[in-house]
Structure formats: C-alpha cells, structure tokens
Design a protein around this motif. Structure first.
Motif, PDB file in Angstrom:
ATOM      1  N   THR A 120       8.268   5.037 -35.465  1.00 39.20           N
ATOM      2  CA  THR A 120       8.860   5.112 -34.129  1.00 39.20           C
ATOM      3  C   THR A 120       8.896   6.553 -33.657  1.00 39.20           C
ATOM      4  O   THR A 120       8.987   7.475 -34.455  1.00 39.20           O
ATOM      5  CB  THR A 120      10.310   4.567 -34.117  1.00 39.20           C
ATOM      6  N   ARG A 121       8.813   6.670 -32.334  1.00 37.17           N
ATOM      7  CA  ARG A 121       8.911   7.993 -31.732  1.00 37.17           C
ATOM      8  C   ARG A 121       9.918   7.892 -30.603  1.00 37.17           C
ATOM      9  O   ARG A 121       9.737   7.096 -29.664  1.00 37.17           O
ATOM     10  CB  ARG A 121       7.550   8.403 -31.182  1.00 37.17           C
ATOM     11  N   GLN A 122      11.000   8.624 -30.738  1.00 34.64           N
ATOM     12  CA  GLN A 122      12.038   8.594 -29.719  1.00 34.64           C
ATOM     13  C   GLN A 122      11.457   9.055 -28.389  1.00 34.64           C
ATOM     14  O   GLN A 122      10.653   9.995 -28.359  1.00 34.64           O
ATOM     15  CB  GLN A 122      13.167   9.521 -30.149  1.00 34.64           C
ATOM     16  N   ILE A 123      11.830   8.386 -27.297  1.00 33.23           N
ATOM     17  CA  ILE A 123      11.278   8.732 -25.995  1.00 33.23           C
ATOM     18  C   ILE A 123      12.165   9.799 -25.355  1.00 33.23           C
ATOM     19  O   ILE A 123      13.277   9.511 -24.929  1.00 33.23           O
ATOM     20  CB  ILE A 123      11.182   7.491 -25.092  1.00 33.23           C
ATOM     21  N   GLY A 124      11.666  11.013 -25.327  1.00 25.49           N
ATOM     22  CA  GLY A 124      12.437  12.120 -24.747  1.00 25.49           C
ATOM     23  C   GLY A 124      13.773  12.236 -25.459  1.00 25.49           C
ATOM     24  O   GLY A 124      13.871  11.990 -26.656  1.00 25.49           O
ATOM     25  N   PRO A 125      14.809  12.574 -24.703  1.00 28.17           N
ATOM     26  CA  PRO A 125      16.121  12.767 -25.346  1.00 28.17           C
ATOM     27  C   PRO A 125      16.893  11.456 -25.483  1.00 28.17           C
ATOM     28  O   PRO A 125      18.018  11.453 -25.937  1.00 28.17           O
ATOM     29  CB  PRO A 125      16.829  13.705 -24.363  1.00 28.17           C
ATOM     30  N   CYS A 126      16.286  10.341 -25.057  1.00 24.38           N
ATOM     31  CA  CYS A 126      17.100   9.140 -24.936  1.00 24.38           C
ATOM     32  C   CYS A 126      17.021   8.254 -26.173  1.00 24.38           C
ATOM     33  O   CYS A 126      16.317   8.548 -27.136  1.00 24.38           O
ATOM     34  CB  CYS A 126      16.763   8.382 -23.664  1.00 24.38           C
ATOM     35  N   PHE A 127      17.740   7.155 -26.139  1.00 24.50           N
ATOM     36  CA  PHE A 127      17.925   6.292 -27.306  1.00 24.50           C
ATOM     37  C   PHE A 127      16.703   5.426 -27.614  1.00 24.50           C
ATOM     38  O   PHE A 127      16.481   5.057 -28.762  1.00 24.50           O
ATOM     39  CB  PHE A 127      19.153   5.407 -27.083  1.00 24.50           C
ATOM     40  N   ALA A 128      15.919   5.076 -26.594  1.00 26.10           N
ATOM     41  CA  ALA A 128      14.803   4.140 -26.780  1.00 26.10           C
ATOM     42  C   ALA A 128      13.680   4.796 -27.580  1.00 26.10           C
ATOM     43  O   ALA A 128      13.580   6.022 -27.642  1.00 26.10           O
ATOM     44  CB  ALA A 128      14.270   3.708 -25.418  1.00 26.10           C
ATOM     45  N   ALA A 129      12.831   3.969 -28.206  1.00 26.51           N
ATOM     46  CA  ALA A 129      11.735   4.522 -29.010  1.00 26.51           C
ATOM     47  C   ALA A 129      10.459   3.723 -28.803  1.00 26.51           C
ATOM     48  O   ALA A 129      10.495   2.511 -28.559  1.00 26.51           O
ATOM     49  CB  ALA A 129      12.114   4.521 -30.487  1.00 26.51           C
ATOM     50  N   GLU A 130       9.341   4.427 -28.892  1.00 23.67           N
ATOM     51  CA  GLU A 130       8.033   3.769 -28.895  1.00 23.67           C
ATOM     52  C   GLU A 130       7.642   3.487 -30.335  1.00 23.67           C
ATOM     53  O   GLU A 130       7.907   4.299 -31.218  1.00 23.67           O
ATOM     54  CB  GLU A 130       6.987   4.691 -28.276  1.00 23.67           C
ATOM     55  N   VAL A 131       7.000   2.349 -30.538  1.00 27.46           N
ATOM     56  CA  VAL A 131       6.561   1.980 -31.880  1.00 27.46           C
ATOM     57  C   VAL A 131       5.045   2.112 -31.930  1.00 27.46           C
ATOM     58  O   VAL A 131       4.345   1.653 -31.023  1.00 27.46           O
ATOM     59  CB  VAL A 131       6.969   0.533 -32.213  1.00 27.46           C
ATOM     60  N   GLU A 132       4.547   2.735 -32.976  1.00 30.00           N
ATOM     61  CA  GLU A 132       3.106   2.937 -33.097  1.00 30.00           C
ATOM     62  C   GLU A 132       2.551   2.171 -34.284  1.00 30.00           C
ATOM     63  O   GLU A 132       3.261   1.933 -35.268  1.00 30.00           O
ATOM     64  CB  GLU A 132       2.814   4.427 -33.296  1.00 30.00           C
ATOM     65  N   GLY A 133       1.284   1.786 -34.186  1.00 36.48           N
ATOM     66  CA  GLY A 133       0.584   1.231 -35.332  1.00 36.48           C
ATOM     67  C   GLY A 133       0.956  -0.197 -35.693  1.00 36.48           C
ATOM     68  O   GLY A 133       0.777  -0.603 -36.830  1.00 36.48           O
ATOM     69  N   VAL A 134       1.463  -0.963 -34.721  1.00 32.36           N
ATOM     70  CA  VAL A 134       1.771  -2.369 -34.999  1.00 32.36           C
ATOM     71  C   VAL A 134       0.958  -3.237 -34.049  1.00 32.36           C
ATOM     72  O   VAL A 134       0.940  -2.995 -32.843  1.00 32.36           O
ATOM     73  CB  VAL A 134       3.280  -2.674 -34.797  1.00 32.36           C
ATOM     74  N   ASP A 135       0.289  -4.249 -34.606  1.00 30.15           N
ATOM     75  CA  ASP A 135      -0.462  -5.205 -33.799  1.00 30.15           C
ATOM     76  C   ASP A 135       0.330  -6.509 -33.774  1.00 30.15           C
ATOM     77  O   ASP A 135       0.370  -7.236 -34.769  1.00 30.15           O
ATOM     78  CB  ASP A 135      -1.845  -5.412 -34.430  1.00 30.15           C
TER      79      ASP A 135
END
Ligand SMILES: [Fe+2]
Length: 300
Positions: free
Chosen positions: A5-20
């Motif tokens: 996961t990569r947190q989106i900017g300073p906020c709580f939400a996150a992007e998830v990488e490498g999952v199909d």
C-alpha cells in the motif's frame, strides 16, 4: 502476501499495488486486505477490468453480501442490475441516462450529502466496493471523511456528551434536507427510521469513530431542531479538509471503504452524461445499538 500500500498524500486512504482482483484471492490475500482496511479505511485499486461476476466473486471472498432490495425508488421491474448490486448509476434498465427531473435521479442526488451506506438499515453496511465502468467527462468525484480522526479531534466535553447517544436514521431525513419529500405512503413505511449509536468502536482496532450520516434526522430523547443542529455541527467538524480524501475516478478503479469508519459523498457531474458505477456491499455484523450493548456487557 503483505499488501503493498501507498498512502495517498497526507491522508488516511491508500492505493494498493500489485493485486489483480480478477483472480481468486488466497486466504492470505483476504487477511491482508482486511488488515489494510482496518488501518486505512479506504483502499484504491487501479486498472481492475472486472465484470459483474468478477466483482461479485471478489466481494464474496471478503464477506457476506448485502442485497439492495427496496432501498431506492426503482421498482423491481426497473432494476438494471441484480440485487447483489446497488445501482448507483444514473441509468435506467435500457442504459439510458435518467431525465433531469426523473424522481429516481432526484432521489439519487441524496448521495451528494455526506453519508455512511445503509445507515438507514437495522444492520448497516460494513464495506462498500465501488467499481467504475464509465465516468463523466468532469466532476463526479467521491469524497471520503475519516471519522476516526474526526472523533479523536473532538474536545473532551463533546466526547462525553455523545458517548451514549442514539440517532434515528432514514432516507426520508436525508432526502428531506434537499427538499425531496415526494414519497408515497408505501415508501414512507418502507423508509421508517432505525436506531444507530452516534459513536461506534471498531471490532478489531477498538478505535472509536463518529457514526454520522445525512440519514440521521434525530437523537433519541432530544428535541428535533436541537438534534439536527447538533448533528449538523458534528458533520461540519468531521468533514474539514484535513479529514477528507477526494477520489477522482478513472475507468477500472475499484475503491473500497469501511462505512463503520468513514463517511462519503458523491460530487456533481453533467446531468446528460452516463456515470456507470456498480457497488457491491458487505453487510455489517449487527445493529450498532445491540453491538454497543454487547460490548458494555463484556466490560461489566
Ligand atoms: Fe454511498
């Protein structure tokens, strides 16, 4: 797998990488996604070319589905999608954009108010899983507010005041705020208010959240105008920019949020353009008033 996961900017939400998400998830994947949701409350998966079957399979691997029956103004013969989906598009069963004054569209505009999905049901939603099949040329973002951070930022006096409060939630209240009161007697019965606690505790992390929603139109034991102005103040507090993530949709995005820990709202977009968003929803583990009573009994 640990979820990347990569947190989106300073906020709580996150992007998830490498999952199909079109492929079956292993039990480890499922556990990692739940852990990611417990931490971030909103997860974003880009470039997921899911069809209905794949979205259902992914959703079912995480929990039990909530069915969308009798929760909108679409008659059963008007449904574009099976009841395993909440149809949050602006399309009729023939894939045509609703006319601007269509009451199904006007009812759907209630989603532009801050809310938590299905807070008007006795057992409200846990996760909502929204997949973008077509998006308008501009507008139509979804914004999310972190209700844990909003709770943490309350002053002590307010925290004590709200601890045991119970609200009444109904779609009649949320739509009423927009001047939509054109309900039939049958709809008024179907949309009768249900009770939910104003504070809820996450069953895993034990973090507390404000459980607010535009569907909340009263506080048990309070005069209505006082309750509504108090709830309005809390929503204003909880949706300050530092608590909000705005998601700008791309086709193929799948965004999943925890309704127990967040509120969200849709933003406006051109009325004549299709916005085909398909939502699957996981049912929560109980009515919030009963869950709070169960928690209290365990502590006692
Ligand atoms: Fe929603």
């Amino acid at each position: 797998m640990p979820l990347k996961t990569r947190q989106i900017g300073p906020c709580f939400a996150a992007e998830v990488e490498g999952v199909d998400l079109t492929r079956p998830l292993t039990p480890e994947d499922v556990a990692a996604i739940h852990a990611g949701m417990d931490e971030h409350a909103v997860l974003v998966f880009h470039d997921q070319p899911l069809d209905d079957e794949a979205q259902l399979a992914f959703s079912r691997s995480l929990g039990e589905l909530e069915h969308a029956i009798g929760t909108s103004l679409r008659a059963p013969e008007d449904y574009r999608l099976p009841t395993t989906f909440a149809d949050v598009s602006n399309l009729d069963r023939n894939e045509k954009v609703f006319a601007r004054d269509d009451r199904r569209r006007l009812f759907g505009i209630g989603n532009r108010l801050w809310h938590s999905d299905s807070s008007f049901k006795p057992i409200p939603a846990m996760y909502s899983i929204l997949h973008a099949r077509s998006v308008p040329s501009r507008g139509g973002n979804t914004e999310f507010a972190d209700m844990r951070a909003a709770y943490d930022a309350l002053d002590d006096e307010t925290r004590i005041e709200i601890e045991d409060l119970v609200c009444e939630h109904s779609q009649l209240f949320s739509r009423g705020q927009l001047g939509f009161t054109d309900f039939t007697d049958e709809e008024r019965v179907r949309f009768a208010p249900v009770r939910q606690t104003l504070v809820r505790t996450h069953p895993v992390t034990r973090r507390k959240s404000l459980y607010l929603s535009s569907h909340a139109g009263g506080i048990v034991g309070w005069p209505v105008p006082e309750a509504r102005s108090f709830l309005r103040d809390l929503v204003e507090h909880a949706t300050q920019r530092q608590f909000v993530y705005a998601h700008r949709w791309r086709v193929g995005d799948l965004v999943m949020w925890d309704n127990r820990q967040t509120m969200h709202r849709a933003r406006p977009f051109p009325a004549n353009e299709p916005r085909d968003m398909r939502r699957t929803t996981l049912i929560g583990d109980g009515n919030t008033v009963e869950l709070a009573q169960r928690d209290a009994a365990q502590v006692a």
